[in-house]
Design a protein around this motif. Structure first.
Motif, PDB file in Angstrom:
ATOM      1  N   THR A  23       2.568  12.629   9.439  1.00 17.46           N
ATOM      2  CA  THR A  23       3.956  12.836   9.833  1.00 17.46           C
ATOM      3  C   THR A  23       4.400  11.719  10.764  1.00 17.46           C
ATOM      4  N   HIS A  24       3.557  11.408  11.734  1.00 14.09           N
ATOM      5  CA  HIS A  24       3.876  10.327  12.678  1.00 14.09           C
ATOM      6  C   HIS A  24       4.003   8.985  11.940  1.00 14.09           C
ATOM      7  N   MET A  25       3.066   8.708  11.051  1.00 14.73           N
ATOM      8  CA  MET A  25       3.089   7.447  10.318  1.00 14.73           C
ATOM      9  C   MET A  25       4.381   7.312   9.498  1.00 14.73           C
ATOM     10  N   PHE A  26       4.741   8.366   8.758  1.00 20.27           N
ATOM     11  CA  PHE A  26       5.944   8.292   7.939  1.00 20.27           C
ATOM     12  C   PHE A  26       7.208   8.234   8.791  1.00 20.27           C
ATOM     13  N   GLU A  27       7.230   8.934   9.911  1.00 22.28           N
ATOM     14  CA  GLU A  27       8.385   8.837  10.815  1.00 22.28           C
ATOM     15  C   GLU A  27       8.559   7.395  11.301  1.00 22.28           C
ATOM     16  N   GLN A  28       7.460   6.742  11.624  1.00 26.35           N
ATOM     17  CA  GLN A  28       7.523   5.347  12.054  1.00 26.35           C
ATOM     18  C   GLN A  28       8.051   4.455  10.935  1.00 26.35           C
ATOM     19  N   TRP A  36      10.864   0.698   2.470  1.00 29.78           N
ATOM     20  CA  TRP A  36       9.777   1.362   3.179  1.00 29.78           C
ATOM     21  C   TRP A  36       8.523   1.330   2.311  1.00 29.78           C
ATOM     22  N   TYR A  37       7.446   0.787   2.840  1.00 32.93           N
ATOM     23  CA  TYR A  37       6.174   0.694   2.113  1.00 32.93           C
ATOM     24  C   TYR A  37       5.027   1.231   2.955  1.00 32.93           C
ATOM     25  N   MET A  65     -12.180   0.237  -0.924  1.00 34.01           N
ATOM     26  CA  MET A  65     -11.517  -0.885  -0.275  1.00 34.01           C
ATOM     27  C   MET A  65     -10.307  -1.379  -1.055  1.00 34.01           C
ATOM     28  N   VAL A  66      -9.938  -0.675  -2.126  1.00 30.27           N
ATOM     29  CA  VAL A  66      -8.785  -1.053  -2.933  1.00 30.27           C
ATOM     30  C   VAL A  66      -7.847   0.141  -2.994  1.00 30.27           C
ATOM     31  N   GLY A  67      -6.566  -0.104  -2.732  1.00 26.33           N
ATOM     32  CA  GLY A  67      -5.581   0.967  -2.746  1.00 26.33           C
ATOM     33  C   GLY A  67      -4.361   0.576  -3.552  1.00 26.33           C
ATOM     34  N   VAL A  68      -3.285   1.317  -3.361  1.00 24.08           N
ATOM     35  CA  VAL A  68      -2.033   1.107  -4.083  1.00 24.08           C
ATOM     36  C   VAL A  68      -0.907   0.965  -3.070  1.00 24.08           C
ATOM     37  N   LEU A  69      -0.092  -0.067  -3.231  1.00 20.51           N
ATOM     38  CA  LEU A  69       1.087  -0.232  -2.396  1.00 20.51           C
ATOM     39  C   LEU A  69       2.146   0.757  -2.873  1.00 20.51           C
ATOM     40  N   ARG A  71       5.991   2.621  -2.387  1.00 26.43           N
ATOM     41  CA  ARG A  71       7.339   2.471  -1.847  1.00 26.43           C
ATOM     42  C   ARG A  71       7.953   3.855  -1.680  1.00 26.43           C
ATOM     43  N   ILE A  72       8.514   4.102  -0.515  1.00 31.42           N
ATOM     44  CA  ILE A  72       9.193   5.361  -0.250  1.00 31.42           C
ATOM     45  C   ILE A  72      10.649   5.198  -0.674  1.00 31.42           C
ATOM     46  N   GLU A  73      11.064   5.976  -1.657  1.00 31.98           N
ATOM     47  CA  GLU A  73      12.430   5.910  -2.171  1.00 31.98           C
ATOM     48  C   GLU A  73      13.385   6.746  -1.338  1.00 31.98           C
ATOM     49  N   SER A  74      12.946   7.904  -0.896  1.00 28.46           N
ATOM     50  CA  SER A  74      13.792   8.765  -0.071  1.00 28.46           C
ATOM     51  C   SER A  74      12.902   9.646   0.792  1.00 28.46           C
ATOM     52  N   ALA A  75      13.481  10.188   1.843  1.00 32.68           N
ATOM     53  CA  ALA A  75      12.741  11.060   2.740  1.00 32.68           C
ATOM     54  C   ALA A  75      13.662  12.183   3.203  1.00 32.68           C
ATOM     55  N   LYS A  76      13.118  13.380   3.293  1.00 31.67           N
ATOM     56  CA  LYS A  76      13.876  14.538   3.751  1.00 31.67           C
ATOM     57  C   LYS A  76      12.987  15.321   4.711  1.00 31.67           C
ATOM     58  N   ARG A  77      13.480  15.539   5.910  1.00 29.17           N
ATOM     59  CA  ARG A  77      12.718  16.321   6.885  1.00 29.17           C
ATOM     60  C   ARG A  77      12.908  17.807   6.592  1.00 29.17           C
ATOM     61  N   THR A  78      11.811  18.560   6.697  1.00 31.24           N
ATOM     62  CA  THR A  78      11.859  20.003   6.487  1.00 31.24           C
ATOM     63  C   THR A  78      11.325  20.713   7.720  1.00 31.24           C
TER      64      THR A  78
END
Length: 81
Positions: A23-28, A36-37, A65-69, A71-78
């Motif tokens: 939650t903290h990470m996404f808020e930042q 937003w990536y 050691m390999v991940g996926v980049l 992208r956050i398209e939208s965000a809604k707080r609940t």
């Protein structure tokens, strides 16, 4: 971000983020300018292994050691976040 779910490039996904560290990470992230990536890394065992030194993000650990980049398209707080 290290979750137990597998996410692949080019796919869309809806996430309910409720764990305090995420939650903290996404808020930042969403408090800054777009785009937003973040990086998703599949962690065997999910959050159970976040503090496990065998899965620390370093060469030679059990962590991938390999991940996926992502992208956050939208965000809604609940209410639960």
């Amino acid at each position: 971000c290290r979750w137990e779910a597998v996410m692949l490039p080019g796919f869309n996904n809806i996430l309910n983020v409720w764990q305090p560290m995420y939650t903290h990470m996404f808020e930042q992230i969403i408090s800054g300018p777009r785009p937003w990536y973040y990086v998703h890394l599949h962690t065997p065992g999910g959050t159970r292994n976040l503090m496990n030194s065998e899965y620390a993000l370093k060469q030679g650990s059990k962590a991938p050691m390999v991940g996926v980049l992502m992208r956050i398209e939208s965000a809604k707080r609940t209410q639960d976040s």
